[in-house]
Write a protein that holds these residues in place. Structure first.
Motif, PDB file in Angstrom:
ATOM      1  N   ARG A   7       0.640  -1.304  -0.022  1.00 25.87           N
ATOM      2  CA  ARG A   7       0.008   0.151  -0.011  1.00 25.87           C
ATOM      3  C   ARG A   7       0.873   1.145  -0.002  1.00 25.87           C
ATOM      4  O   ARG A   7       2.217   1.162   0.284  1.00 25.87           O
ATOM      5  CB  ARG A   7      -0.855  -0.235   1.235  1.00 25.87           C
ATOM      6  N   PRO A   8       0.228   2.225  -0.655  1.00 26.39           N
ATOM      7  CA  PRO A   8       1.210   3.722  -0.659  1.00 26.39           C
ATOM      8  C   PRO A   8       1.677   4.103   0.804  1.00 26.39           C
ATOM      9  O   PRO A   8       2.892   4.360   0.993  1.00 26.39           O
ATOM     10  CB  PRO A   8       0.183   4.610  -1.030  1.00 26.39           C
ATOM     11  N   GLU A   9       0.990   3.913   2.003  1.00 28.16           N
ATOM     12  CA  GLU A   9       1.213   4.301   3.125  1.00 28.16           C
ATOM     13  C   GLU A   9       2.325   3.488   3.820  1.00 28.16           C
ATOM     14  O   GLU A   9       3.457   3.678   4.546  1.00 28.16           O
ATOM     15  CB  GLU A   9       0.102   4.080   4.147  1.00 28.16           C
ATOM     16  N   GLU A  10       2.369   2.167   3.407  1.00 27.70           N
ATOM     17  CA  GLU A  10       3.350   0.897   3.699  1.00 27.70           C
ATOM     18  C   GLU A  10       4.645   1.465   2.875  1.00 27.70           C
ATOM     19  O   GLU A  10       5.746   1.296   3.503  1.00 27.70           O
ATOM     20  CB  GLU A  10       3.005  -0.430   3.556  1.00 27.70           C
ATOM     21  N   LYS A  11       4.561   1.807   1.688  1.00 26.23           N
ATOM     22  CA  LYS A  11       5.634   2.130   0.909  1.00 26.23           C
ATOM     23  C   LYS A  11       6.330   3.374   1.562  1.00 26.23           C
ATOM     24  O   LYS A  11       7.775   3.476   1.319  1.00 26.23           O
ATOM     25  CB  LYS A  11       5.192   2.277  -0.563  1.00 26.23           C
ATOM     26  N   ASP A  12       5.614   4.296   1.806  1.00 25.19           N
ATOM     27  CA  ASP A  12       6.227   5.521   2.382  1.00 25.19           C
ATOM     28  C   ASP A  12       6.967   5.331   3.485  1.00 25.19           C
ATOM     29  O   ASP A  12       7.954   5.928   3.839  1.00 25.19           O
ATOM     30  CB  ASP A  12       4.834   6.604   2.489  1.00 25.19           C
ATOM     31  N   LYS A  13       6.267   4.490   4.431  1.00 27.93           N
ATOM     32  CA  LYS A  13       6.808   4.155   5.635  1.00 27.93           C
ATOM     33  C   LYS A  13       8.287   3.562   5.649  1.00 27.93           C
ATOM     34  O   LYS A  13       9.381   3.833   6.287  1.00 27.93           O
ATOM     35  CB  LYS A  13       5.923   3.436   6.401  1.00 27.93           C
ATOM     36  N   ALA A  14       8.227   2.511   4.484  1.00 26.85           N
ATOM     37  CA  ALA A  14       9.549   1.740   4.367  1.00 26.85           C
ATOM     38  C   ALA A  14      10.612   2.812   3.717  1.00 26.85           C
ATOM     39  O   ALA A  14      11.771   2.682   4.210  1.00 26.85           O
ATOM     40  CB  ALA A  14       9.201   0.639   3.248  1.00 26.85           C
ATOM     41  N   GLU A  15      10.091   3.576   2.808  1.00 26.86           N
ATOM     42  CA  GLU A  15      11.144   4.550   2.433  1.00 26.86           C
ATOM     43  C   GLU A  15      11.853   5.572   3.511  1.00 26.86           C
ATOM     44  O   GLU A  15      12.780   5.885   3.334  1.00 26.86           O
ATOM     45  CB  GLU A  15      10.402   5.302   1.211  1.00 26.86           C
ATOM     46  N   ARG A  16      10.785   5.787   4.408  1.00 23.34           N
ATOM     47  CA  ARG A  16      11.233   6.839   5.538  1.00 23.34           C
ATOM     48  C   ARG A  16      12.224   5.947   6.325  1.00 23.34           C
ATOM     49  O   ARG A  16      13.238   6.786   6.785  1.00 23.34           O
ATOM     50  CB  ARG A  16      10.079   7.275   6.418  1.00 23.34           C
ATOM     51  N   VAL A  17      11.894   4.660   6.594  1.00 30.78           N
ATOM     52  CA  VAL A  17      12.884   3.972   7.224  1.00 30.78           C
ATOM     53  C   VAL A  17      14.235   3.821   6.672  1.00 30.78           C
ATOM     54  O   VAL A  17      15.337   4.022   7.324  1.00 30.78           O
ATOM     55  CB  VAL A  17      12.397   2.602   7.577  1.00 30.78           C
ATOM     56  N   ILE A  18      14.241   3.543   5.306  1.00 32.50           N
ATOM     57  CA  ILE A  18      15.501   3.532   4.552  1.00 32.50           C
ATOM     58  C   ILE A  18      16.319   4.942   4.658  1.00 32.50           C
ATOM     59  O   ILE A  18      17.629   4.789   4.823  1.00 32.50           O
ATOM     60  CB  ILE A  18      15.259   3.180   3.188  1.00 32.50           C
ATOM     61  N   LYS A  19      15.663   6.111   4.356  1.00 32.92           N
ATOM     62  CA  LYS A  19      16.298   7.387   4.462  1.00 32.92           C
ATOM     63  C   LYS A  19      16.676   7.722   5.986  1.00 32.92           C
ATOM     64  O   LYS A  19      17.758   8.142   5.931  1.00 32.92           O
ATOM     65  CB  LYS A  19      15.378   8.335   4.135  1.00 32.92           C
ATOM     66  N   LYS A  20      16.184   7.098   6.915  1.00 35.44           N
ATOM     67  CA  LYS A  20      16.616   7.347   8.240  1.00 35.44           C
ATOM     68  C   LYS A  20      17.931   6.364   8.442  1.00 35.44           C
ATOM     69  O   LYS A  20      18.766   7.238   9.235  1.00 35.44           O
ATOM     70  CB  LYS A  20      15.567   6.923   9.235  1.00 35.44           C
ATOM     71  N   GLU A  21      17.862   5.364   7.902  1.00 36.72           N
ATOM     72  CA  GLU A  21      19.277   4.497   8.152  1.00 36.72           C
ATOM     73  C   GLU A  21      20.275   5.183   7.177  1.00 36.72           C
ATOM     74  O   GLU A  21      21.454   5.280   7.655  1.00 36.72           O
ATOM     75  CB  GLU A  21      18.799   3.148   7.717  1.00 36.72           C
ATOM     76  N   GLN A  22      19.923   5.674   5.933  1.00 35.29           N
ATOM     77  CA  GLN A  22      20.984   6.128   5.345  1.00 35.29           C
ATOM     78  C   GLN A  22      21.629   7.505   5.692  1.00 35.29           C
ATOM     79  O   GLN A  22      22.675   8.007   6.090  1.00 35.29           O
ATOM     80  CB  GLN A  22      20.270   6.606   3.969  1.00 35.29           C
ATOM     81  N   GLU A  23      20.791   8.220   6.492  1.00 34.96           N
ATOM     82  CA  GLU A  23      21.101   9.435   7.167  1.00 34.96           C
ATOM     83  C   GLU A  23      21.857   9.222   8.468  1.00 34.96           C
ATOM     84  O   GLU A  23      23.222   9.975   8.206  1.00 34.96           O
ATOM     85  CB  GLU A  23      19.801  10.284   7.760  1.00 34.96           C
ATOM     86  N   LYS A  24      21.827   8.172   9.111  1.00 34.09           N
ATOM     87  CA  LYS A  24      22.593   7.769  10.410  1.00 34.09           C
ATOM     88  C   LYS A  24      23.975   7.476   9.929  1.00 34.09           C
ATOM     89  O   LYS A  24      25.040   7.772  10.355  1.00 34.09           O
ATOM     90  CB  LYS A  24      21.883   6.573  11.106  1.00 34.09           C
ATOM     91  N   LYS A  25      23.908   6.452   8.859  1.00 30.52           N
ATOM     92  CA  LYS A  25      25.255   6.020   7.979  1.00 30.52           C
ATOM     93  C   LYS A  25      25.944   7.082   7.403  1.00 30.52           C
ATOM     94  O   LYS A  25      27.291   7.451   7.599  1.00 30.52           O
ATOM     95  CB  LYS A  25      24.860   4.977   7.102  1.00 30.52           C
ATOM     96  N   ALA A  26      25.451   8.087   6.919  1.00 31.42           N
ATOM     97  CA  ALA A  26      26.186   9.259   6.105  1.00 31.42           C
ATOM     98  C   ALA A  26      26.629  10.164   7.280  1.00 31.42           C
ATOM     99  O   ALA A  26      27.773  10.596   7.029  1.00 31.42           O
ATOM    100  CB  ALA A  26      25.142  10.085   5.360  1.00 31.42           C
ATOM    101  N   GLN A  27      26.143  10.323   8.400  1.00 36.58           N
ATOM    102  CA  GLN A  27      26.672  11.150   9.329  1.00 36.58           C
ATOM    103  C   GLN A  27      27.795  10.537  10.156  1.00 36.58           C
ATOM    104  O   GLN A  27      28.664  11.348  10.654  1.00 36.58           O
ATOM    105  CB  GLN A  27      25.409  11.644  10.425  1.00 36.58           C
ATOM    106  N   ARG A  28      27.954   9.267  10.259  1.00 41.31           N
ATOM    107  CA  ARG A  28      28.934   8.710  11.106  1.00 41.31           C
ATOM    108  C   ARG A  28      30.268   8.035  10.375  1.00 41.31           C
ATOM    109  O   ARG A  28      31.235   7.833  10.757  1.00 41.31           O
ATOM    110  CB  ARG A  28      28.470   7.541  12.229  1.00 41.31           C
ATOM    111  N   THR A  29      29.923   7.648   8.957  1.00 39.29           N
ATOM    112  CA  THR A  29      30.869   7.033   8.345  1.00 39.29           C
ATOM    113  C   THR A  29      32.182   8.078   7.872  1.00 39.29           C
ATOM    114  O   THR A  29      32.098   9.335   7.950  1.00 39.29           O
ATOM    115  CB  THR A  29      30.501   6.401   6.739  1.00 39.29           C
ATOM    116  N   SER A  30      33.324   7.466   7.774  1.00 38.05           N
ATOM    117  CA  SER A  30      34.581   8.080   7.525  1.00 38.05           C
ATOM    118  C   SER A  30      34.973   8.177   5.926  1.00 38.05           C
ATOM    119  O   SER A  30      36.083   8.322   5.689  1.00 38.05           O
ATOM    120  CB  SER A  30      35.756   7.919   8.483  1.00 38.05           C
TER     121      SER A  30
END
Length: 746
Positions: free
Chosen positions: A61-84
């Motif tokens: 469903r669109p809301e499930e897809k949006d939720k999954a994308e938000r989770v992915i972006k959140k993980e990407q954000e965390k990784k982008a801020q801490r990686t060297s």
């Protein structure tokens, strides 16, 4: 393949095989094995396809897809801020955290799969794109791969702002209007208060395309809008743009001809299109003709109507385009029964009874849509599909498939108000009590001023009628300034929606009130322990486009109730209140899916009066907890809550008549943050006879507020922070007051 290899193949055909029984037997056996293998392959294929069909990937469903994308972006954000794996050099306008956030996808890819020249080039490209979108037109980003580390050297260059936008050739559209379209793509990312916008070439080019669409939408079918020509200043810090325009002729609708069985006549059909035909000609408006007429026919029962509209701009005379409309109405349909599938907890009768009264009536999609919205508003369904199915005798059966929502929910609320202080509440709600779709909810709430408990039962279709019913049992304690109370009560509401906008109601209220402590003179309190039984009428006319975040419209409501010993009340009075609020937007209405940048003017007026029906004399004919109070976040905002009006020992004692007048102007600042300026006026008179004995009495006691505020718009209403200044302060009054609250002020 060699010649010698070909010869045996040639010799193995024809009579040679026929003359050799042994070879024939071998061939038959081989053939059988091949056929058996082929058949087995076919069976396996069908089984595989069937299994694949059974285990096909379910489309999220669109809301499930949006939720999954938000989770992915959140993980990407965390990784982008801490990686060297990445290093930035030369950044000035933006800090490293912002740059990492913008490149989170590229950084995550490098961190997961390793660094290559191609991935480094991609990161440099997207970083340049980010800078250009913020006005750094001459930015240059170079990348260097140092082992497993990517180094991005940034030469930002100057911040380039957009200067003048000149339009050449426009005669019928003003430059001011065209400018808003030309800078629209850039303006969406910045506050309307920002005068200097960054120069983004792609945005201005997109804006020129919007200018072209504007001309087309206004009937200039031959209009041409060239690509913008950019003029850089000597220091390169500013760019002016010139957009050449050739308007051409403006087209309008010409003769409208109808063919086919119109049933209602060409005049009636043309009347449905009169406002459309008065506008300039466009292809979109031609496409709107069949939609409008199909709606017109379907609301009258012609479910299978077909309407086509054909225009011929080449045959236009003096810019007037002829249009031919063909109509095939089909048979007239009627409602015939309802089927429901998919329900597990909710009884099907809840749905079928909503449509039962339509049986035998002429089919109308408007009625179906209205009931659909009504059912979805109940919160009982996540999916509800209504499919009209033709049956014998030109009838339509409504086949309804439903997917139920979770009916039970437990909620925890934490809040703060400038008067109540901290608030903590726990709620439990069951929207489908006993499977009948009748919600029941409980609330337990604590604040710094008291406790509250209530249980609410609702029946939106009381005895399967169009009446709504609510029963609320409550108990609360509250510490007001000057006195505290304990109250228990029962309230019954019976309402009827006369139209979509107009509702009337009957209210029966039974309450017992105890004033448990007081710092106010006893003679001014009135009865401190009493039972009040009242019956009242309510009416509401609500023409707003939204009840939680209105942008236009008005609301008018009025209540009148009687408390009398005839129905068991210890106190006798008549009370009435009235409210009027009007919302006026300024600016262009936003396109669907775009943010609303309009400003809003809100006007409000409220008044109330309570009059004792007993032969008492003195200032306390009405108990203090039944009186009106004024001042606070929803009334006159230069006063604290309930602080306007007569006092005793510094505590408000209320009055029998009040009025409030509000004017508020809100405007966007950034995103969902709004600014506000307001003016309030109001009074509170001790006796209900005061405004009638002396007209000037109300004006002499009128108090005022001039103030500013901030709003944060949420889907469920705005959070407000206001400061009201008292421009006509008296010796015993404060200079002003701050208020923090939720919802609209009036």
């Amino acid at each position: 393949m060699s010649r010698n290899e070909l010869k045996p193949n040639r010799c193995s055909r024809g009579p040679a095989i026929a003359g050799s029984p042994r070879k024939l037997k071998r061939v038959d056996r081989a053939t059988r094995l091949q056929l058996l293998s082929l058949g087995l392959a076919i069976v396996v294929s069908f089984v595989g396809v069937a299994a694949l069909g059974q285990t096909a990937v379910k489309v999220p469903r669109p809301e499930e897809k949006d939720k999954a994308e938000r989770v992915i972006k959140k993980e990407q954000e965390k990784k982008a801020q801490r990686t060297s794996v990445i290093e930035f050099r030369g950044e000035k306008a933006f800090n490293e955290k912002q740059l990492r956030s913008q490149l989170k996808e590229q950084i995550t890819t490098i961190d997961d799969y390793g660094l290559t020249a191609a991935r480094g080039d991609d990161a440099a490209f997207f970083l340049e794109l980010f800078y250009r979108k913020h006005g750094y037109a001459k930015v240059n980003v170079r990348y260097t791969v140092n082992g497993d580390r990517l180094i991005l050297d940034i030469n930002e260059g100057p911040l380039v702002t957009l200067g003048l936008v000149n339009f050449v050739g426009n005669q019928h559209e003003s430059a001011d209007v065209l400018f808003e379209y030309a800078v629209g793509p850039t303006r969406e990312r910045y506050s309307s208060m920002q005068s200097k916008l960054p120069f983004v070439a792609a945005d201005v080019e997109e804006g020129s395309d919007l200018v072209h669409r504007l001309y087309i939408s206004n009937g200039y079918l031959d209009a041409q809008v060239e690509k913008p020509i950019f003029h850089y200043s000597e220091d390169g810090a500013r760019v002016d743009a010139t957009i050449p325009i050739t308007e051409g002729r403006q087209y309008s609708f010409g003769q409208l001809a109808f063919s086919g069985q119109t049933i209602y006549g060409s005049e009636a059909l043309q009347g449905q299109l009169s406002d459309l035909l008065e506008q300039p000609y466009t292809d979109n408006r031609v496409s709107d003709i069949p939609r409008r007429l199909q709606t017109y026919y379907r609301t009258r029962g012609y479910y299978e109507v077909k309407v086509d509209a054909t225009a011929n701009p080449e045959a236009a005379t003096n810019g007037k385009v002829p249009v031919v409309v063909s109509v095939k109405p089909g048979p007239l349909y009627h409602f015939d029964g309802v089927t429901v599938t998919g329900l597990q907890r909710l009884r099907p009768s809840y749905v079928t009874r909503r449509f039962s009264k339509f049986s035998g009536k002429t089919y109308s999609p408007e009625l179906v849509d209205e009931k659909f919205r009504e059912l979805m508003k109940s919160g009982l369904f996540t999916v509800l599909q209504i499919k009209p199915t033709p049956v014998e005798g030109n009838a339509l059966r409504l086949d309804i498939s439903a997917e139920e929502a979770k009916s039970k929910e437990l909620g925890l609320a934490v809040g703060y108000g400038s008067y109540t202080g901290g608030i903590v509440g726990v709620t439990y709600r069951d929207r489908n009590a006993f499977g009948y779709g009748r919600p029941i909810s409980t609330l337990t709430e604590w604040s710094e001023r008291g406790y509250k408990w209530e249980i609410l039962w609702e029946d939106p279709y009381f005895f399967d009628t169009d009446f709504g019913f609510k029963a609320k049992l409550s108990a609360l304690t509250f510490d007001f300034d000057g006195y505290s109370k304990l109250e228990t009560g029962l309230r019954l509401d019976l309402t009827r929606q006369i139209t979509k906008q107009y509702e009337v109601g009957l209210v029966l209220s039974e309450r017992h009130v105890d004033v448990t402590s007081a710092d106010i003179n006893t003679a001014l309190l009135g009865d401190t322990s009493y039972f009040v039984s009242s019956i009242g009428l309510t009416q509401t006319l609500d023409l707003r486009d939204s009840k939680v975040n209105p942008s236009r419209g008005l609301v008018l409501d009025n209540t009148i109730d009687f408390a009398t010993s005839a129905i068991g009340s210890n106190v006798n009075f008549v009370r009435s209140t009235a409210r009027f609020t009007y919302f006026i937007p300024f600016g262009h209405e936003p396109a669907p899916g775009h943010p609303d940048h309009r400003t809003l003017l809100a006007l409000g007026a409220r008044a109330g009066i309570i009059h004792s029906l007993e032969d008492k004399t003195g200032p306390a004919e009405i108990p203090i907890d039944e009186r009106f109070f004024n001042g606070g976040n929803n009334t006159v905002r230069s006063f604290g809550e309930r602080d306007l009006g007569p006092h005793d020992h510094g505590h408000p004692i209320g009055g029998e008549f009040f009025s409030v007048f509000n004017v508020e102007y809100t405007f966007p600042i950034y995103g969902e943050i709004l600014g506000a300026v307001f003016f309030d006026a109001g009074n509170l008179l001790p006796n209900s006879t005061d405004p009638f004995e002396s007209v000037s009495a109300g004006f002499e006691e009128m108090r005022y507020a001039v103030g500013v505020g901030l709003r944060y718009k949420l889907p469920i209403g705005p959070v407000r922070l206001d400061y009201g200044y008292n421009p006509d302060r008296r010796p015993d009054e404060d200079v002003g007051a701050f208020h923090f609250s939720f919802g609209f002020a009036f």
